[in-house]
Design a protein around this motif. Structure first.
Motif, PDB file in Angstrom:
ATOM      1  N   ASN A 256       0.589  31.248  38.061  1.00 36.92           N
ATOM      2  CA  ASN A 256       1.935  31.814  38.015  1.00 36.92           C
ATOM      3  C   ASN A 256       2.915  31.121  38.962  1.00 36.92           C
ATOM      4  O   ASN A 256       2.583  30.873  40.121  1.00 36.92           O
ATOM      5  N   PRO A 257       4.127  30.852  38.482  1.00 34.21           N
ATOM      6  CA  PRO A 257       5.142  30.230  39.329  1.00 34.21           C
ATOM      7  C   PRO A 257       6.045  31.256  40.025  1.00 34.21           C
ATOM      8  O   PRO A 257       6.343  32.315  39.466  1.00 34.21           O
ATOM      9  N   ASN A 258       6.460  30.926  41.237  1.00 30.00           N
ATOM     10  CA  ASN A 258       7.561  31.639  41.904  1.00 30.00           C
ATOM     11  C   ASN A 258       8.712  30.643  41.970  1.00 30.00           C
ATOM     12  O   ASN A 258       8.531  29.543  42.504  1.00 30.00           O
ATOM     13  N   ILE A 259       9.861  31.038  41.458  1.00 29.91           N
ATOM     14  CA  ILE A 259      11.018  30.135  41.469  1.00 29.91           C
ATOM     15  C   ILE A 259      12.034  30.738  42.433  1.00 29.91           C
ATOM     16  O   ILE A 259      12.492  31.876  42.238  1.00 29.91           O
ATOM     17  N   ILE A 260      12.391  29.972  43.445  1.00 30.00           N
ATOM     18  CA  ILE A 260      13.222  30.535  44.508  1.00 30.00           C
ATOM     19  C   ILE A 260      14.523  29.720  44.618  1.00 30.00           C
ATOM     20  O   ILE A 260      14.487  28.512  44.937  1.00 30.00           O
ATOM     21  N   PRO A 378       2.269  16.758  42.448  1.00 34.39           N
ATOM     22  CA  PRO A 378       3.068  16.830  41.215  1.00 34.39           C
ATOM     23  C   PRO A 378       2.542  17.917  40.282  1.00 34.39           C
ATOM     24  O   PRO A 378       1.402  18.375  40.412  1.00 34.39           O
ATOM     25  N   LEU A 379       3.356  18.302  39.321  1.00 39.48           N
ATOM     26  CA  LEU A 379       2.996  19.349  38.355  1.00 39.48           C
ATOM     27  C   LEU A 379       1.714  19.015  37.591  1.00 39.48           C
ATOM     28  O   LEU A 379       0.887  19.890  37.334  1.00 39.48           O
ATOM     29  N   GLU A 380       1.532  17.726  37.265  1.00 36.00           N
ATOM     30  CA  GLU A 380       0.459  17.364  36.324  1.00 36.00           C
ATOM     31  C   GLU A 380      -0.931  17.400  36.949  1.00 36.00           C
ATOM     32  O   GLU A 380      -1.927  17.359  36.234  1.00 36.00           O
ATOM     33  N   CYS A 381      -1.042  17.433  38.284  1.00 30.44           N
ATOM     34  CA  CYS A 381      -2.378  17.322  38.887  1.00 30.44           C
ATOM     35  C   CYS A 381      -3.184  18.594  38.619  1.00 30.44           C
ATOM     36  O   CYS A 381      -2.634  19.653  38.327  1.00 30.44           O
ATOM     37  N   ARG A 382      -4.494  18.473  38.742  1.00 29.68           N
ATOM     38  CA  ARG A 382      -5.379  19.611  38.437  1.00 29.68           C
ATOM     39  C   ARG A 382      -5.101  20.796  39.350  1.00 29.68           C
ATOM     40  O   ARG A 382      -5.167  21.942  38.923  1.00 29.68           O
ATOM     41  N   THR A 383      -4.776  20.523  40.616  1.00 23.91           N
ATOM     42  CA  THR A 383      -4.511  21.628  41.552  1.00 23.91           C
ATOM     43  C   THR A 383      -3.372  22.501  41.042  1.00 23.91           C
ATOM     44  O   THR A 383      -3.376  23.712  41.253  1.00 23.91           O
ATOM     45  N   ASN A 384      -2.399  21.873  40.386  1.00 28.18           N
ATOM     46  CA  ASN A 384      -1.247  22.634  39.887  1.00 28.18           C
ATOM     47  C   ASN A 384      -1.416  23.101  38.441  1.00 28.18           C
ATOM     48  O   ASN A 384      -0.543  23.797  37.926  1.00 28.18           O
ATOM     49  N   ILE A 388      -6.951  28.669  40.578  1.00 23.12           N
ATOM     50  CA  ILE A 388      -7.844  28.615  41.741  1.00 23.12           C
ATOM     51  C   ILE A 388      -8.303  30.028  42.102  1.00 23.12           C
ATOM     52  O   ILE A 388      -9.440  30.265  42.431  1.00 23.12           O
ATOM     53  N   PHE A 389      -7.412  30.987  42.017  1.00 22.55           N
ATOM     54  CA  PHE A 389      -7.730  32.399  42.249  1.00 22.55           C
ATOM     55  C   PHE A 389      -8.241  32.643  43.674  1.00 22.55           C
ATOM     56  O   PHE A 389      -9.206  33.352  43.910  1.00 22.55           O
ATOM     57  N   GLY A 390      -7.551  32.008  44.633  1.00 22.30           N
ATOM     58  CA  GLY A 390      -7.896  32.177  46.039  1.00 22.30           C
ATOM     59  C   GLY A 390      -6.626  32.164  46.870  1.00 22.30           C
ATOM     60  O   GLY A 390      -5.515  32.093  46.329  1.00 22.30           O
ATOM     61  N   PRO A 391      -6.774  32.194  48.219  1.00 18.57           N
ATOM     62  CA  PRO A 391      -5.592  32.235  49.087  1.00 18.57           C
ATOM     63  C   PRO A 391      -4.967  30.855  49.260  1.00 18.57           C
ATOM     64  O   PRO A 391      -4.889  30.322  50.378  1.00 18.57           O
ATOM     65  N   VAL A 392      -4.559  30.266  48.154  1.00 10.54           N
ATOM     66  CA  VAL A 392      -4.078  28.880  48.156  1.00 10.54           C
ATOM     67  C   VAL A 392      -2.803  28.792  47.318  1.00 10.54           C
ATOM     68  O   VAL A 392      -2.808  29.179  46.144  1.00 10.54           O
ATOM     69  N   VAL A 393      -1.721  28.281  47.906  1.00 11.67           N
ATOM     70  CA  VAL A 393      -0.497  28.051  47.134  1.00 11.67           C
ATOM     71  C   VAL A 393      -0.007  26.624  47.342  1.00 11.67           C
ATOM     72  O   VAL A 393      -0.241  26.024  48.395  1.00 11.67           O
ATOM     73  N   THR A 394       0.670  26.103  46.322  1.00  9.12           N
ATOM     74  CA  THR A 394       1.339  24.809  46.486  1.00  9.12           C
ATOM     75  C   THR A 394       2.846  25.057  46.484  1.00  9.12           C
ATOM     76  O   THR A 394       3.323  25.996  45.839  1.00  9.12           O
ATOM     77  N   ILE A 395       3.572  24.223  47.223  1.00 12.16           N
ATOM     78  CA  ILE A 395       5.034  24.363  47.254  1.00 12.16           C
ATOM     79  C   ILE A 395       5.681  23.025  46.887  1.00 12.16           C
ATOM     80  O   ILE A 395       5.127  21.959  47.165  1.00 12.16           O
ATOM     81  N   GLN A 396       6.836  23.124  46.257  1.00 10.42           N
ATOM     82  CA  GLN A 396       7.506  21.915  45.751  1.00 10.42           C
ATOM     83  C   GLN A 396       9.000  22.194  45.631  1.00 10.42           C
ATOM     84  O   GLN A 396       9.383  23.273  45.161  1.00 10.42           O
ATOM     85  N   PRO A 397       9.875  21.247  46.025  1.00 10.95           N
ATOM     86  CA  PRO A 397      11.320  21.470  45.851  1.00 10.95           C
ATOM     87  C   PRO A 397      11.772  21.152  44.427  1.00 10.95           C
ATOM     88  O   PRO A 397      11.117  20.397  43.717  1.00 10.95           O
ATOM     89  N   PHE A 398      12.915  21.749  44.018  1.00  9.65           N
ATOM     90  CA  PHE A 398      13.539  21.365  42.738  1.00  9.65           C
ATOM     91  C   PHE A 398      15.046  21.304  42.950  1.00  9.65           C
ATOM     92  O   PHE A 398      15.589  21.854  43.916  1.00  9.65           O
ATOM     93  N   ASP A 399      15.730  20.633  41.998  1.00  7.34           N
ATOM     94  CA  ASP A 399      17.178  20.428  42.150  1.00  7.34           C
ATOM     95  C   ASP A 399      18.022  21.214  41.166  1.00  7.34           C
ATOM     96  O   ASP A 399      19.139  21.590  41.487  1.00  7.34           O
ATOM     97  N   LEU A 405      12.775  25.388  35.319  1.00  9.68           N
ATOM     98  CA  LEU A 405      12.173  25.934  34.098  1.00  9.68           C
ATOM     99  C   LEU A 405      11.048  25.046  33.594  1.00  9.68           C
ATOM    100  O   LEU A 405       9.986  25.530  33.197  1.00  9.68           O
ATOM    101  N   GLN A 406      11.301  23.753  33.650  1.00  8.37           N
ATOM    102  CA  GLN A 406      10.305  22.806  33.162  1.00  8.37           C
ATOM    103  C   GLN A 406       9.037  22.882  34.011  1.00  8.37           C
ATOM    104  O   GLN A 406       7.923  22.869  33.489  1.00  8.37           O
ATOM    105  N   LEU A 407       9.224  22.985  35.313  1.00  5.02           N
ATOM    106  CA  LEU A 407       8.060  23.109  36.204  1.00  5.02           C
ATOM    107  C   LEU A 407       7.324  24.420  35.931  1.00  5.02           C
ATOM    108  O   LEU A 407       6.107  24.457  35.768  1.00  5.02           O
ATOM    109  N   ALA A 408       8.087  25.509  35.869  1.00  4.03           N
ATOM    110  CA  ALA A 408       7.470  26.828  35.709  1.00  4.03           C
ATOM    111  C   ALA A 408       6.683  26.907  34.399  1.00  4.03           C
ATOM    112  O   ALA A 408       5.552  27.404  34.369  1.00  4.03           O
ATOM    113  N   ASN A 409       7.278  26.381  33.314  1.00  8.92           N
ATOM    114  CA  ASN A 409       6.626  26.472  32.002  1.00  8.92           C
ATOM    115  C   ASN A 409       5.596  25.374  31.780  1.00  8.92           C
ATOM    116  O   ASN A 409       4.972  25.325  30.719  1.00  8.92           O
TER     117      ASN A 409
END
Ligand code: NAD
Length: 483
Positions: A256-260, A378-384, A388-399, A405-409
């Motif tokens: 799930n994405p969080n868009i801030i 990047p979005l395409e990597c396996r981590t993203n 994972i279902f654990g206490p792990v988040v990735t963060i990334q800026p957008f413009d 939307l493209q990242l989230a979807n």
């Protein structure tokens, strides 16, 4: 209501050992030690459960909604009266903080029974008059014997989320909780006996997914399967059940994405984003694990998230100061740690956490992992892309909004998205375009049991909650009367 060392199946109104006499170890994840045993049930136990359910169905399906309302309400009362015992058992089994079991898991299990007990009193079907000629009306009848299979992350909460509407609608149920967290399902069986639930109406068979679970899915007399769990398991279930034309509700994984956006209410967003990242150790299907932040806010957000994540207390589920308890099992902890290693290999920078936490004394063998924040992937990597279902988040800026939307979807999943912005037009515009079953705007986990609950894409098929659940657990029949 005390938990026992030897968990039993609940079949035909009685607590019984497995047909094979074989048991599985039940581990306390905070200590890594076996503390009880659960039935290693097989097709024979499922057969007995189905026979009991079939026998109970004619009376339960026709006894009237008033009676079903009363009995299900009584089960809710008993869960409520035994809140402390249920909450302790849930925390020992799952590793989650007692404060969470007491305030979230068990109250919600009680609420599930109460909600569907009352819902069935108000459930109505449609009529379609053809002026001057005929009237069509829809009968909504219980399906018969149905199967409910649930995961370990919110054990009694999700188990009852399926069982309560199935029973309220007049079905008889064969249910299996996760083999990793069987204890509160066993206690629920005791509550059902105390509440006077007629024998055979609910049957709880414990054991392994590919054995007891598969026997439920492939049993020809079980006409519908309501499943919550991993996407791969959902595929396996669909492979068996779809050619048998069973009704299927599949609630599966998420990414799930969080868009801030920079115009958000920063303080509220930080509080909720910390929760959506690390509540229940990130082991909620609705947790946000990919966080996208509008560039002007990115550095401030990153520093604040890392500071707050480092401040979270990981440890004894029974300590009042604990924020994060243990992960559910050693295998799951190893999976989470392997994803953190993968993230590093993929070029991610670990900003905090990233390691197992070794505690001392009783908790020395526990499965604790520090809350982990990763940037630079990047979005395409396996981590993203993978859950994972654990206490792990990735963060990334957008413009831009389009990029967000493209990242989230941009994954195969579509369970829940969270959006933070004060711009009401943008919020509605994006909600329309986000490919998710749930979109939260300026909040997270604001749940209402009446709303449709479920995911798109690889996150599942069908919806639970409110009328959706009662519709799933009933068969609509069109009756046409000409006059
Ligand atoms: P899992 O798929 O391994 O197991 C879920 C249940 O299915 C367990 O009871 C298991 O014994 C049973 N099972 C396993 N194989 C089976 C088979 N072949 N036939 C029948 N039953 C089988 O999932 P898990 O590890 O227990 O739970 C974590 C997963 O659940 C995550 O992917 C998470 O996202 C998902 N989840 C989804 C939701 C939702 O509402 N969408 C909610 C909570 C958890």
């Amino acid at each position: 209501m005390r938990p026992d060392k030897y968990i039993k199946n609940y079949i035909d109104g009685a607590l019984v050992p497995p047909a094979s006499g074989q048991y599985l170890d039940n581990v306390n994840p905070a200590t890594g030690k076996v503390y009880s045993w659960l039935p290693d049930s097989d097709a024979e136990d499922v057969e007995r459960a189905v026979a009991a359910a079939k026998k109970a169905f004619p009376e339960w399906s026709r006894c009237g909604v008033e009676r079903r309302f009363r009995i299900l309400s009584r089960i809710a009362d008993i869960i409520e009266q035994n809140l402390d015992d249920f909450a302790r058992a849930e925390s020992i089994d799952n590793g989650k903080p007692l404060a969470m079991s007491r305030s979230v898991d068990i109250p919600r299990a009680q609420a599930n029974f109460r909600f569907f007990a009352t819902s069935i009193l108000h459930f109505a079907s449609e009529a379609h008059p053809v002026e001057g000629r005929a009237i069509n009306y829809t009968l909504r009848q219980p399906i018969g014997v149905v199967g409910c299979i649930s995961p370990w992350n919110l054990p009694l909460y999700l188990f009852t989320w399926k069982i309560a509407p199935a029973l309220a609608a007049g079905n008889c149920v064969v249910a299996k909780p996760s083999e990793l967290t069987p204890m509160t399902a066993y206690m629920l069986a005791k509550a059902c006996i105390e509440a006077g639930l007629p024998k055979g109406v609910l049957n709880i068979v414990h054991g392994l997914g590919p054995k007891a679970g598969q026997a439920i899915v492939e049993h020809p007399e079980i006409k519908a399967i309501s499943f919550t769990g991993g996407t791969k398991t959902g595929q396996a279930i669909a492979r068996t059940a779809a050619p048998m034309f069973k009704k299927l509700s599949l609630e599966l994984g998420g990414k799930n994405p969080n868009i801030i956006f920079a115009d958000c209410d920063f303080d509220q967003m930080m509080v909720d984003t910390l929760r959506s990242s690390f509540s229940n150790n990130g082991q909620i299907c609705l947790c946000g694990s990919r966080i996208y932040v509008e560039r002007p806010l990115y550095e401030r957000f990153r520093d604040e998230l890392v500071k707050r994540a480092q401040f979270l207390k990981v440890g004894d589920p029974f300590s009042q100061v604990t924020d994060l308890g243990a992960l559910v099992s050693e295998a799951h902890m190893e999976k989470v740690l392997s994803y953190i290693s993968l993230a590093e290999m993929e070029g991610g920078k670990i900003l905090c956490g990233g390691k197992r936490l070794e505690l001392e004394g009783e908790l020395a063998g526990g499965y604790f992992v520090r809350p982990t924040v990763i940037e630079g992937l990047p979005l395409e990597c396996r981590t993203n892309q993978e859950e994972i279902f654990g206490p792990v988040v990735t963060i990334q800026p957008f413009d831009t909004e389009e990029e967000a939307l493209q990242l989230a979807n941009g994954t195969g999943y579509g369970l829940a998205a969270t959006l933070w912005t004060q711009d009401i037009s943008r919020a509605h515009r994006m909600a329309e375009q986000l490919e998710f079953g749930i979109v939260w705007i300026n909040c997270w986990m604001e749940r209402d049991l009446r709303t449709p609950f479920g995911g798109m894409k690889s996150s599942g098929v069908g919806r639970e909650g409110g009328w959706e659940a009662l519709r799933f657990f009933t068969e609509p029949k069109n009756v046409c009367v000409k006059y």
